[in-house]
Write an enzyme that holds these catalytic residues in place. Structure first.
Site, PDB file in Angstrom:
ATOM      1  N   THR A  20       0.844  -1.197   0.000  1.00 12.36           N
ATOM      2  CA  THR A  20       0.000   0.000   0.000  1.00 12.36           C
ATOM      3  C   THR A  20       0.879   1.245   0.000  1.00 12.36           C
ATOM      4  OG1 THR A  20      -1.881  -1.057   1.056  1.00 12.36           O
ATOM      5  CG2 THR A  20      -1.650   1.292   1.435  1.00 12.36           C
ATOM      6  N   HIS A  51      -7.052 -11.116  -1.670  1.00 14.80           N
ATOM      7  CA  HIS A  51      -6.529 -10.691  -0.373  1.00 14.80           C
ATOM      8  C   HIS A  51      -7.471 -11.192   0.714  1.00 14.80           C
ATOM      9  CE1 HIS A  51      -4.675  -8.569   2.787  1.00 14.80           C
ATOM     10  NE2 HIS A  51      -4.583  -7.357   2.275  1.00 14.80           N
ATOM     11  N   ASN A  64      -4.650 -10.314   6.899  1.00 13.72           N
ATOM     12  CA  ASN A  64      -4.420  -9.049   7.604  1.00 13.72           C
ATOM     13  C   ASN A  64      -5.649  -8.368   8.191  1.00 13.72           C
ATOM     14  OD1 ASN A  64      -1.715  -9.318   7.264  1.00 13.72           O
ATOM     15  ND2 ASN A  64      -1.566  -7.997   5.461  1.00 13.72           N
ATOM     16  N   TYR A 123      -8.686  -7.964   7.102  1.00 13.09           N
ATOM     17  CA  TYR A 123      -9.669  -7.306   6.239  1.00 13.09           C
ATOM     18  C   TYR A 123     -10.896  -8.217   6.082  1.00 13.09           C
ATOM     19  CZ  TYR A 123      -5.929  -4.012   5.785  1.00 13.09           C
ATOM     20  OH  TYR A 123      -4.959  -3.093   6.094  1.00 13.09           O
ATOM     21  N   ASN A 127      -4.475  -5.692  12.636  1.00 16.05           N
ATOM     22  CA  ASN A 127      -5.811  -5.087  12.543  1.00 16.05           C
ATOM     23  C   ASN A 127      -6.793  -5.686  13.540  1.00 16.05           C
ATOM     24  OD1 ASN A 127      -5.654  -2.958  10.677  1.00 16.05           O
ATOM     25  ND2 ASN A 127      -5.677  -4.375   8.942  1.00 16.05           N
ATOM     26  N   GLY A 142       8.643  -7.365   0.440  1.00 16.36           N
ATOM     27  CA  GLY A 142       7.884  -6.126   0.516  1.00 16.36           C
ATOM     28  C   GLY A 142       8.801  -4.928   0.594  1.00 16.36           C
TER      29      GLY A 142
HETATM   30  C1  PHB Z   1      -2.208  -0.887   4.977  1.00 17.03           C
HETATM   31  O1  PHB Z   1      -2.643  -0.053   4.188  1.00 17.03           O
HETATM   32  O2  PHB Z   1      -1.751  -0.572   6.078  1.00 17.03           O
HETATM   33  C2  PHB Z   1      -2.266  -2.298   4.627  1.00 17.03           C
HETATM   34  C3  PHB Z   1      -2.919  -2.694   3.484  1.00 17.03           C
HETATM   35  C4  PHB Z   1      -2.993  -4.028   3.149  1.00 17.03           C
HETATM   36  C5  PHB Z   1      -2.408  -4.956   3.980  1.00 17.03           C
HETATM   37  C6  PHB Z   1      -1.730  -4.572   5.110  1.00 17.03           C
HETATM   38  C7  PHB Z   1      -1.665  -3.232   5.431  1.00 17.03           C
HETATM   39  O3  PHB Z   1      -2.512  -6.252   3.707  1.00 17.03           O
END
Ligand code: PHB
Length: 367
Positions: A27, A177, A180, A182, A237, A319
């Site tokens: 991101t 995705h 994390n 979401y 998260n 990353g």
């Molecule tokens: C973030 O924007 O912080 C973010 C986005 C996607 C992810 C992890 C963090 O999988």
């Protein structure tokens, strides 16, 4: 027996990846502010990194409701598809390959980021202990509303449309995705999913949405061009799960039946500790999957080299090293030093800390 190396080719579906070094989804909050549209600057950034065996795009919302941070790109409007076409064309012109990462944030959002200031959506009306970037600063996530069963069908449809859009935008494949904390991860975990319908309760019920979405994606793409990202042992998260081994053993077995191209696991805590306590095992989960295995989280040259040589992983997703080193593949091949990441320019802004990291031999990255 010949050793595999990070620089051997790998077959993924009907694609041949030239090496095992993958650019992880990252991101960067640099879409056009009006309409969350990718643009020429993003195309330049990805094209600079086209020597990766595979690029996975930054997380990309499948609908306005799927947005949780300011200035992240979408893949639901015509303008966004046109913007992504600039990106995929630029990557292909440099002989690269790029998958779109399809994202719905669920409860990891704020009313100010939603249409008409509505509450974000989630499996259950339980707020996450997490923060999001609203364009000016970090704010606590809002209390979500629980999705109805018919809303869920609409979300599956949004994923299907996003997969079609990804094809029209010229991507080479898609990554779902489901990591994390979401939306899809919220469904998987018993801490965030308290539903009484067929999408809650047992691991099979909590995994139902992920599997329905994957099935929808396979109607659009060859299964070999689809990957999924999971973070089984992460609490990122505010995620909470009483028995992640039970949850993810079921998920990985079901995914395996769909013959998708790859399984991408964040090993350990997202962006943190790799070691796991007794009873939590990445090895056990990946042994349930027959396709390509992509590992992520804190890999450096030595760890990646050893893991690929030992054949315990097929691909390694890097990353942060890819943020600061557009020519990461060449640097790893030469054992060259790596540039360090400028933390101040990670999220939002323009080309500074985005397209201006130097490549080896002091040539500019754009050359
Ligand atoms: C973030 O924007 O912080 C973010 C986005 C996607 C992810 C992890 C963090 O999988």
């Amino acid at each position: 027996m010949t050793k595999s190396t990070l620089f051997d080719t790998l077959s993924l579906g009907d694609l041949t990846l030239p090496n095992r070094v993958v650019m992880a989804p990252l991101t960067r909050n640099r879409a056009l502010h009006d309409g969350d549209v990718p643009h020429a600057l993003n195309a330049e950034y990805y094209a600079q990194r086209a020597s990766a065996g595979l690029i996975i795009s930054e997380a990309t919302q499948i609908s306005p409701e799927g947005k949780g941070y300011a200035f992240t790109p979408g893949i639901y409007s015509d303008e966004q598809v046109k913007g992504w076409q600039l990106v995929t064309d630029a990557v292909h012109a440099k002989d690269g390959r790029i998958f779109a990462q399809l994202w719905h944030v669920g409860r990891i959002s704020h009313t100010s980021l939603q249409l008409d200031d509505q509450a974000p959506v989630a499996p259950s009306a339980i707020a996450a202990e997490a923060q999001v970037f609203d364009g000016e600063g970090f704010v606590s996530t809002s209390k979500p509303r629980a999705l109805t069963t018919s809303d869920i069908a609409g979300i599956v449809d949004d994923y299907r449309k996003a997969a079609i859009n990804a094809k029209n935008a010229g991507f080479d494949g898609i990554e779902l995705h489901a990591a994390n904390g979401y939306l899809l991860d919220q469904f998987l975990r018993d801490g965030s999913n308290k539903r009484g319908d067929e999408y809650g309760g047992t691991p099979a019920n909590r995994a139902r949405l992920v599997i329905e979405v994957l099935e929808a994606l396979t109607e659009v793409w060859d299964a070999g061009r689809i990957g999924i990202r999971l973070s089984p042992f992460s609490q990122f998260n505010g995620i909470d799960d009483s028995d992640p081994m039970a949850t993810f053993s079921h998920v990985v077995k079901k995914i395996n039946e769909l013959n998708i191209g790859y399984l991408h696991l964040i090993e350990g805590e997202t962006g943190g500790e790799r070691d796991l306590p007794e009873g939590k095992s990445i090895e056990a989960l990946k042994s349930l999957f027959d396709g390509v295995y992509m590992a992520n989280n804190g890999y450096d040259q030595e760890l990646a080299t050893d893991a690929v040589e030992a054949k315990s992983v097929d691909l390694v997703a890097f990353g942060r090293p890819f943020i600061a080193n557009p020519d990461l593949v060449e640097r790893l091949a030469q054992g060259a030093e790596l540039n360090t990441v400028n933390e101040a320019t990670l999220y939002g802004g323009g080309g500074e800390g985005y397209t201006d990291y130097p490549i080896l031999n002091t040539r500019s990255a754009a050359a």
